[in-house]
Design a protein around this motif. Sequence first.
Motif, short mmCIF file in Angstrom:
data_model
loop_
_atom_site.label_atom_id
_atom_site.label_comp_id
_atom_site.label_asym_id
_atom_site.label_seq_id
_atom_site.Cartn_x
_atom_site.Cartn_y
_atom_site.Cartn_z
N GLY A 1 23.44 -2.49 -3.47
CA GLY A 1 23.29 -3.52 -4.49
C GLY A 1 24.57 -3.74 -5.26
O GLY A 1 25.67 -3.49 -4.76
N GLY A 2 24.41 -4.19 -6.50
CA GLY A 2 25.56 -4.52 -7.34
C GLY A 2 25.77 -3.55 -8.47
O GLY A 2 25.20 -2.45 -8.49
N ASP A 3 26.56 -3.97 -9.46
CA ASP A 3 26.95 -3.05 -10.53
C ASP A 3 25.77 -2.57 -11.36
O ASP A 3 25.70 -1.40 -11.76
CB ASP A 3 28.02 -3.68 -11.42
N GLY A 4 24.79 -3.44 -11.63
CA GLY A 4 23.62 -3.03 -12.40
C GLY A 4 22.83 -1.96 -11.67
O GLY A 4 22.35 -0.99 -12.29
N SER A 5 22.69 -2.12 -10.37
CA SER A 5 21.98 -1.13 -9.55
C SER A 5 22.71 0.21 -9.57
O SER A 5 22.08 1.27 -9.65
CB SER A 5 21.87 -1.63 -8.11
N PHE A 6 24.03 0.16 -9.52
CA PHE A 6 24.82 1.39 -9.53
C PHE A 6 24.69 2.12 -10.87
O PHE A 6 24.60 3.34 -10.92
CB PHE A 6 26.29 1.08 -9.25
N ARG A 7 24.70 1.35 -11.94
CA ARG A 7 24.57 1.98 -13.27
C ARG A 7 23.22 2.67 -13.40
O ARG A 7 23.11 3.77 -13.95
CB ARG A 7 24.77 0.93 -14.36
N GLY A 8 22.18 1.99 -12.92
CA GLY A 8 20.84 2.60 -12.97
C GLY A 8 20.78 3.88 -12.16
O GLY A 8 20.21 4.89 -12.60
N ALA A 9 21.38 3.87 -10.98
CA ALA A 9 21.39 5.06 -10.13
C ALA A 9 22.18 6.19 -10.78
O ALA A 9 21.79 7.37 -10.71
CB ALA A 9 22.00 4.72 -8.78
N SER A 10 23.29 5.85 -11.43
CA SER A 10 24.11 6.86 -12.09
C SER A 10 23.37 7.51 -13.24
O SER A 10 23.41 8.74 -13.42
CB SER A 10 25.41 6.22 -12.59
N ILE A 11 22.67 6.70 -14.03
CA ILE A 11 21.87 7.25 -15.15
C ILE A 11 20.79 8.18 -14.61
O ILE A 11 20.56 9.27 -15.14
CB ILE A 11 21.25 6.10 -15.96
N PHE A 12 20.13 7.75 -13.54
CA PHE A 12 19.06 8.57 -12.97
C PHE A 12 19.61 9.90 -12.47
O PHE A 12 18.97 10.95 -12.64
CB PHE A 12 18.40 7.81 -11.82
N ASN A 13 20.78 9.87 -11.88
CA ASN A 13 21.41 11.11 -11.41
C ASN A 13 21.68 12.06 -12.57
O ASN A 13 21.43 13.27 -12.48
CB ASN A 13 22.71 10.81 -10.67
#
Length: 321
Positions: free
Chosen positions: A102-114
Amino acid sequence: MLQRIGVLTSGGDSPGMNACIRAVVRKAVYHGLEVMGIKRGFNGFIEGDMVPLHLGSVADIIHRGGTILHTARSVQFLNPEGRARANENVKRFGIQGLVVIGGDGSFRGASIFNREYGLPVVGVPGTIDNDIPGTDQTIGFDTAVNTAVEAINKIRDTATSHERTFVIEVMGRNFGFIALAAGLAGGAETILIPERPFSYDEICERLMRGYRRGKLHSIIVVAEGAAGGLEVARKIKERTGFDTKVTILGHLQRGGTPTAADRILASCLGAKAVELLMAGETRKMVGIKAGKVVALDIEDALSQTRSIDLDMYSLAGILSI
Protein backbone atom coordinates in the motif's frame (compact mmCIF):
# COMPACT_ATOMS: atom_id res chain seq x y z
CA MET A 1 10.79 -20.07 13.90
CA LEU A 2 8.78 -18.31 11.20
CA GLN A 3 5.99 -20.55 9.93
CA ARG A 4 3.06 -18.40 8.86
CA ILE A 5 2.81 -14.86 7.47
CA GLY A 6 -0.06 -12.62 6.42
CA VAL A 7 -0.38 -10.36 3.39
CA LEU A 8 -2.83 -7.54 2.77
CA THR A 9 -3.43 -4.69 0.34
CA SER A 10 -4.50 -1.37 1.77
CA GLY A 11 -5.55 2.08 0.56
CA GLY A 12 -6.02 2.80 -3.12
CA ASP A 13 -5.57 -0.10 -5.52
CA SER A 14 -2.84 -0.04 -8.14
CA PRO A 15 -2.00 -2.25 -11.14
CA GLY A 16 0.60 -4.80 -10.06
CA MET A 17 -0.75 -5.50 -6.58
CA ASN A 18 -1.84 -8.96 -7.72
CA ALA A 19 1.62 -9.65 -9.10
CA CYS A 20 3.03 -8.68 -5.72
CA ILE A 21 0.59 -10.94 -3.84
CA ARG A 22 1.60 -13.77 -6.16
CA ALA A 23 5.29 -13.17 -5.45
CA VAL A 24 4.75 -13.08 -1.69
CA VAL A 25 2.80 -16.34 -1.72
CA ARG A 26 5.08 -18.27 -4.05
CA LYS A 27 8.28 -17.07 -2.41
CA ALA A 28 6.89 -18.02 0.99
CA VAL A 29 5.66 -21.44 -0.13
CA TYR A 30 9.00 -22.12 -1.82
CA HIS A 31 10.64 -21.70 1.60
CA GLY A 32 8.06 -23.82 3.42
CA LEU A 33 5.98 -20.98 4.89
CA GLU A 34 2.21 -20.73 5.09
CA VAL A 35 0.44 -17.57 3.94
CA MET A 36 -2.84 -16.06 5.09
CA GLY A 37 -4.50 -13.59 2.75
CA ILE A 38 -6.16 -10.78 4.68
CA LYS A 39 -9.14 -9.33 2.86
CA ARG A 40 -10.05 -5.64 2.59
CA GLY A 41 -6.92 -4.29 4.16
CA PHE A 42 -6.77 -3.52 7.85
CA ASN A 43 -10.55 -3.91 8.08
CA GLY A 44 -10.10 -7.61 7.39
CA PHE A 45 -7.27 -7.69 9.90
CA ILE A 46 -9.68 -6.39 12.54
CA GLU A 47 -12.61 -8.59 11.50
CA GLY A 48 -10.57 -11.76 11.06
CA ASP A 49 -11.48 -11.98 7.38
CA MET A 50 -8.59 -14.18 6.30
CA VAL A 51 -8.10 -17.14 3.98
CA PRO A 52 -5.16 -19.49 3.38
CA LEU A 53 -3.32 -18.78 0.13
CA HIS A 54 -1.66 -21.64 -1.76
CA LEU A 55 0.17 -21.87 -5.07
CA GLY A 56 -3.12 -22.32 -6.93
CA SER A 57 -4.66 -19.34 -5.13
CA VAL A 58 -2.41 -16.97 -7.04
CA ALA A 59 -2.41 -18.71 -10.42
CA ASP A 60 -3.26 -16.53 -13.41
CA ILE A 61 -3.34 -13.24 -11.50
CA ILE A 62 -0.01 -11.68 -12.53
CA HIS A 63 -1.70 -9.92 -15.45
CA ARG A 64 -4.79 -8.74 -13.59
CA GLY A 65 -5.29 -5.22 -12.31
CA GLY A 66 -6.76 -4.43 -8.91
CA THR A 67 -6.26 -6.83 -6.01
CA ILE A 68 -7.79 -10.25 -5.39
CA LEU A 69 -7.67 -9.50 -1.65
CA HIS A 70 -9.70 -6.32 -2.17
CA THR A 71 -8.74 -3.13 -0.38
CA ALA A 72 -10.15 -0.44 1.87
CA ARG A 73 -9.21 2.48 4.06
CA SER A 74 -9.71 1.52 7.71
CA VAL A 75 -10.84 4.16 10.18
CA GLN A 76 -11.08 1.51 12.91
CA PHE A 77 -7.37 0.68 12.66
CA LEU A 78 -6.57 4.28 13.58
CA ASN A 79 -8.00 3.58 17.05
CA PRO A 80 -6.29 1.53 19.78
CA GLU A 81 -9.44 -0.58 20.11
CA GLY A 82 -9.30 -1.57 16.45
CA ARG A 83 -5.62 -2.49 16.66
CA ALA A 84 -6.31 -4.56 19.80
CA ARG A 85 -8.92 -6.56 17.88
CA ALA A 86 -6.42 -7.05 15.07
CA ASN A 87 -3.90 -8.40 17.55
CA GLU A 88 -6.45 -10.92 18.78
CA ASN A 89 -6.66 -12.22 15.22
CA VAL A 90 -2.88 -12.35 14.98
CA LYS A 91 -2.97 -14.84 17.85
CA ARG A 92 -6.06 -16.63 16.55
CA PHE A 93 -4.59 -17.27 13.10
CA GLY A 94 -0.99 -17.76 14.25
CA ILE A 95 0.43 -14.96 12.10
CA GLN A 96 4.12 -14.32 12.78
CA GLY A 97 4.86 -11.67 10.17
CA LEU A 98 2.93 -9.30 7.91
CA VAL A 99 3.47 -7.92 4.41
CA VAL A 100 1.55 -4.70 3.79
CA ILE A 101 1.15 -3.62 0.16
CA GLY A 102 0.00 0.00 0.00
CA GLY A 103 0.95 3.62 0.54
CA ASP A 104 2.33 5.82 3.28
CA GLY A 105 -0.80 5.70 5.46
CA SER A 106 -0.78 1.91 5.37
CA PHE A 107 2.90 1.86 6.32
CA ARG A 108 2.35 4.19 9.27
CA GLY A 109 -0.46 1.99 10.54
CA ALA A 110 1.71 -1.11 10.24
CA SER A 111 4.59 0.62 12.03
CA ILE A 112 2.36 1.67 14.94
CA PHE A 113 1.00 -1.87 15.21
CA ASN A 114 4.53 -3.27 15.31
CA ARG A 115 5.51 -0.93 18.12
CA GLU A 116 2.42 -1.80 20.14
CA TYR A 117 2.32 -5.57 19.61
CA GLY A 118 5.69 -6.58 18.17
CA LEU A 119 4.43 -8.27 14.99
CA PRO A 120 7.19 -8.05 12.35
CA VAL A 121 5.97 -5.99 9.38
CA VAL A 122 7.37 -5.17 5.94
CA GLY A 123 5.82 -2.59 3.62
CA VAL A 124 5.73 -2.82 -0.17
CA PRO A 125 4.97 0.51 -1.93
CA GLY A 126 1.89 0.09 -4.09
CA THR A 127 0.32 3.32 -5.35
CA ILE A 128 -0.02 4.92 -8.77
CA ASP A 129 0.95 8.31 -7.29
CA ASN A 130 4.66 7.39 -6.97
CA ASP A 131 4.76 9.53 -3.84
CA ILE A 132 6.51 7.17 -1.38
CA PRO A 133 9.98 8.36 -0.27
CA GLY A 134 12.79 5.84 -0.31
CA THR A 135 12.00 4.26 -3.66
CA ASP A 136 12.45 5.50 -7.21
CA GLN A 137 9.16 3.96 -8.29
CA THR A 138 6.03 2.48 -6.76
CA ILE A 139 3.95 -0.43 -8.02
CA GLY A 140 1.30 0.85 -10.44
CA PHE A 141 2.94 4.11 -11.45
CA ASP A 142 4.23 2.89 -14.80
CA THR A 143 0.85 1.47 -15.76
CA ALA A 144 -0.95 4.66 -14.74
CA VAL A 145 1.43 6.75 -16.84
CA ASN A 146 0.93 4.49 -19.85
CA THR A 147 -2.84 4.72 -19.42
CA ALA A 148 -2.61 8.51 -19.37
CA VAL A 149 -0.32 8.57 -22.42
CA GLU A 150 -2.73 6.36 -24.35
CA ALA A 151 -5.53 8.79 -23.49
CA ILE A 152 -3.41 11.76 -24.58
CA ASN A 153 -2.68 10.05 -27.91
CA LYS A 154 -6.37 9.52 -28.60
CA ILE A 155 -7.44 12.96 -27.44
CA ARG A 156 -4.76 14.56 -29.62
CA ASP A 157 -6.45 13.02 -32.68
CA THR A 158 -9.70 14.77 -31.77
CA ALA A 159 -7.93 17.99 -30.80
CA THR A 160 -6.25 18.04 -34.21
CA SER A 161 -9.43 17.24 -36.11
CA HIS A 162 -11.46 19.95 -34.39
CA GLU A 163 -8.62 22.46 -33.85
CA ARG A 164 -9.27 22.62 -30.13
CA THR A 165 -7.38 23.01 -26.90
CA PHE A 166 -7.78 20.05 -24.55
CA VAL A 167 -7.13 20.04 -20.81
CA ILE A 168 -6.47 16.54 -19.44
CA GLU A 169 -6.60 16.14 -15.67
CA VAL A 170 -4.63 13.22 -14.23
CA MET A 171 -4.38 11.77 -10.73
CA GLY A 172 -1.42 11.93 -8.36
CA ARG A 173 -2.88 13.34 -5.15
CA ASN A 174 -0.51 16.11 -4.03
CA PHE A 175 2.28 15.25 -6.45
CA GLY A 176 2.87 15.75 -10.16
CA PHE A 177 4.73 12.56 -11.03
CA ILE A 178 2.02 11.14 -13.30
CA ALA A 179 1.37 14.51 -14.95
CA LEU A 180 5.05 15.13 -15.66
CA ALA A 181 5.81 11.66 -17.02
CA ALA A 182 2.64 11.43 -19.09
CA GLY A 183 2.94 14.99 -20.31
CA LEU A 184 6.53 14.54 -21.43
CA ALA A 185 5.85 11.17 -23.08
CA GLY A 186 2.64 12.46 -24.67
CA GLY A 187 4.15 15.67 -26.03
CA ALA A 188 1.88 17.99 -24.06
CA GLU A 189 2.33 21.67 -24.76
CA THR A 190 1.87 22.60 -21.11
CA ILE A 191 2.17 20.56 -17.87
CA LEU A 192 0.81 21.88 -14.58
CA ILE A 193 2.10 20.28 -11.38
CA PRO A 194 1.72 21.28 -7.71
CA GLU A 195 5.51 21.42 -7.26
CA ARG A 196 5.84 24.33 -9.67
CA PRO A 197 3.80 27.57 -9.44
CA PHE A 198 2.14 28.58 -12.69
CA SER A 199 0.50 31.64 -14.17
CA TYR A 200 -2.59 31.59 -16.37
CA ASP A 201 -1.18 34.58 -18.21
CA GLU A 202 1.93 32.56 -19.10
CA ILE A 203 -0.15 29.55 -20.15
CA CYS A 204 -2.32 31.68 -22.40
CA GLU A 205 0.62 33.54 -23.88
CA ARG A 206 2.18 30.20 -24.74
CA LEU A 207 -1.05 29.12 -26.46
CA MET A 208 -1.29 32.41 -28.35
CA ARG A 209 2.32 32.12 -29.47
CA GLY A 210 1.58 28.72 -30.91
CA TYR A 211 -1.58 30.01 -32.58
CA ARG A 212 0.30 32.87 -34.23
CA ARG A 213 2.74 30.43 -35.82
CA GLY A 214 -0.10 28.30 -37.15
CA LYS A 215 -0.64 25.79 -34.33
CA LEU A 216 -4.37 25.09 -34.13
CA HIS A 217 -4.56 22.59 -31.25
CA SER A 218 -2.88 22.10 -27.88
CA ILE A 219 -2.78 19.56 -25.06
CA ILE A 220 -2.49 20.74 -21.46
CA VAL A 221 -1.91 18.08 -18.78
CA VAL A 222 -2.80 19.13 -15.24
CA ALA A 223 -2.17 17.21 -12.03
CA GLU A 224 -5.19 17.08 -9.75
CA GLY A 225 -3.10 18.56 -6.93
CA ALA A 226 -2.20 21.61 -9.00
CA ALA A 227 -5.65 22.70 -10.19
CA GLY A 228 -8.98 21.37 -11.38
CA GLY A 229 -9.20 20.66 -15.09
CA LEU A 230 -12.56 22.43 -15.40
CA GLU A 231 -11.20 25.58 -13.77
CA VAL A 232 -8.12 25.59 -15.99
CA ALA A 233 -10.24 25.22 -19.13
CA ARG A 234 -12.61 27.99 -18.07
CA LYS A 235 -9.82 30.48 -17.41
CA ILE A 236 -8.09 29.66 -20.70
CA LYS A 237 -11.29 30.13 -22.67
CA GLU A 238 -12.00 33.44 -20.89
CA ARG A 239 -8.54 34.79 -21.73
CA THR A 240 -8.09 33.42 -25.25
CA GLY A 241 -11.53 32.62 -26.60
CA PHE A 242 -10.21 29.22 -27.72
CA ASP A 243 -12.63 26.31 -27.84
CA THR A 244 -11.33 24.40 -24.80
CA LYS A 245 -12.48 20.94 -23.76
CA VAL A 246 -11.77 18.93 -20.61
CA THR A 247 -11.10 15.25 -19.98
CA ILE A 248 -10.75 14.05 -16.38
CA LEU A 249 -9.17 10.61 -16.45
CA GLY A 250 -9.93 9.87 -12.81
CA HIS A 251 -10.00 6.27 -11.64
CA LEU A 252 -9.45 5.00 -15.17
CA GLN A 253 -5.76 5.34 -14.28
CA ARG A 254 -5.98 2.94 -11.34
CA GLY A 255 -7.24 -0.04 -13.33
CA GLY A 256 -6.14 -2.18 -16.21
CA THR A 257 -3.53 -4.78 -16.97
CA PRO A 258 -0.20 -3.89 -15.33
CA THR A 259 2.71 -3.21 -17.64
CA ALA A 260 5.69 -5.55 -17.79
CA ALA A 261 7.67 -3.01 -15.73
CA ASP A 262 5.08 -3.03 -12.94
CA ARG A 263 4.84 -6.83 -12.94
CA ILE A 264 8.62 -7.14 -12.63
CA LEU A 265 8.84 -4.48 -9.92
CA ALA A 266 5.98 -6.05 -7.95
CA SER A 267 7.52 -9.52 -8.21
CA CYS A 268 10.93 -8.36 -7.02
CA LEU A 269 9.60 -6.29 -4.12
CA GLY A 270 7.14 -8.93 -2.95
CA ALA A 271 9.83 -11.61 -2.88
CA LYS A 272 12.21 -9.28 -1.02
CA ALA A 273 9.57 -8.60 1.62
CA VAL A 274 9.35 -12.31 2.41
CA GLU A 275 13.15 -12.56 2.58
CA LEU A 276 13.24 -9.76 5.14
CA LEU A 277 10.64 -11.43 7.36
CA MET A 278 12.56 -14.71 7.13
CA ALA A 279 15.72 -12.87 8.18
CA GLY A 280 13.99 -11.53 11.28
CA GLU A 281 13.73 -7.95 10.02
CA THR A 282 10.83 -5.73 10.95
CA ARG A 283 9.40 -2.28 10.35
CA LYS A 284 11.07 -2.24 6.95
CA MET A 285 10.02 -0.97 3.56
CA VAL A 286 11.29 -2.40 0.30
CA GLY A 287 11.93 -0.23 -2.71
CA ILE A 288 13.95 0.22 -5.86
CA LYS A 289 16.97 2.50 -6.08
CA ALA A 290 19.10 2.83 -9.22
CA GLY A 291 17.71 -0.48 -10.44
CA LYS A 292 18.51 -2.36 -7.23
CA VAL A 293 16.04 -3.67 -4.66
CA VAL A 294 16.70 -2.02 -1.29
CA ALA A 295 15.29 -2.17 2.23
CA LEU A 296 15.06 0.69 4.69
CA ASP A 297 13.34 1.55 7.93
CA ILE A 298 9.71 2.54 7.30
CA GLU A 299 9.83 5.58 9.55
CA ASP A 300 13.15 6.74 8.13
CA ALA A 301 11.73 6.44 4.63
CA LEU A 302 8.54 8.32 5.44
CA SER A 303 10.48 11.11 7.15
CA GLN A 304 12.20 11.89 3.86
CA THR A 305 10.89 14.30 1.26
CA ARG A 306 9.83 12.94 -2.13
CA SER A 307 10.87 15.46 -4.77
CA ILE A 308 10.06 15.65 -8.45
CA ASP A 309 12.73 15.98 -11.13
CA LEU A 310 12.48 19.65 -12.08
CA ASP A 311 15.14 19.17 -14.77
CA MET A 312 12.69 16.84 -16.50
CA TYR A 313 9.99 19.47 -16.06
CA SER A 314 12.21 22.07 -17.72
CA LEU A 315 13.00 19.66 -20.55
CA ALA A 316 9.28 19.12 -21.17
CA GLY A 317 8.86 22.85 -21.52
CA ILE A 318 11.77 23.13 -23.96
CA LEU A 319 10.56 20.28 -26.15
CA SER A 320 7.05 21.68 -26.38
CA ILE A 321 7.98 25.07 -27.89
